[in-house]
Design an enzyme around this catalytic site. Sequence first.
Site, PDB file in Angstrom:
ATOM      1  N   PRO A 154       1.067  -0.961   0.009  1.00 60.42           N
ATOM      2  CA  PRO A 154      -0.261   0.108  -0.108  1.00 60.42           C
ATOM      3  C   PRO A 154       0.657   1.288   0.039  1.00 60.42           C
ATOM      4  CG  PRO A 154      -0.526  -1.123   2.069  1.00 60.42           C
ATOM      5  CD  PRO A 154       0.309  -2.290   1.283  1.00 60.42           C
ATOM      6  N   GLU A 155       0.681   2.077  -1.066  1.00 52.35           N
ATOM      7  CA  GLU A 155       1.423   2.978  -0.969  1.00 52.35           C
ATOM      8  C   GLU A 155       0.528   4.600  -0.618  1.00 52.35           C
ATOM      9  OE1 GLU A 155       4.193   4.526  -1.957  1.00 52.35           O
ATOM     10  OE2 GLU A 155       5.138   2.053  -2.775  1.00 52.35           O
TER      11      GLU A 155
END
Length: 271
Positions: A2-3
């Site tokens: 997850p960015e």
Amino acid sequence: MPELPEVETTRRGIAPHITGQRITDVIVRNRDLRWKLTPKLEKTLTGQTFRHVGRRAKYLLLETDSGTLILHLGMSGSLRIIEAGDPAGRHDHVDLVFANGKALRFTDPRRFGSLHWTRRDPLRHRLLSELGVEPLGYELSGSYLYERSRGRRLAIKHFIMNSHIVVGIGNIYASEALYMAGINPRRAAGRIGRQKYDLLAEVIREVLNDSISAGGTTLRDFVNGEGKPGYFRQHLNVYGRTGEPCISCRVPIREIRQGQRSTFYCPKCQK
Ligand SMILES: [Zn+2]
């Protein structure tokens, strides 16, 4: 992984479901996350009500009247809203059960995620206190990047990915932003001029916001029964497009290694 856009989308996805909700039970099935969960977590959180869901870098800040739960999704973590008592899989490590019969479930196959409770200002917590500016707000400006980069010889790509300078710019977004700003990813940060930095600050915000907008369409996935919140991939101009023509000049996109990571760029458009 997850960015920042996925974390922000998660924040927006869960906030309406947990804000104002009182926690009636905390179920921990596995304490061995990146850091071992405090044994007091269940007792501390039970009976509290979430007042606000904030974010700093890739940390979610779940605030109550007496403190903040600092949550990181790690490499593979996700959150979703379920019916309390829904059967748990082996990677469903924590459920926060609410008085309304719903629960917030934290799932993390690789267990690099984390949960920390603090009664103090979360921004002064050791995990957060050294972080650079947020990329979505106007703290990230051309003048800020220009000042911080003077005298520095490291490559511009590494400079913007350094979380002490600015948080949340992952490998994909770094390549995309440098392409949009027309900056060669290997250029020394200290040798880039003020105007280029003005443009770079602008396109960083743009590329992250575009990704968040793309994720906005998946917000309902935070409450679906299937589990996996739909992470998203926006249209990419250079990332992963080695050998394909640049959309602007048709010259093939080049891939290089910078510090173990792939960088993609157009040798003609990026100087
Ligand atoms: Zn080009």
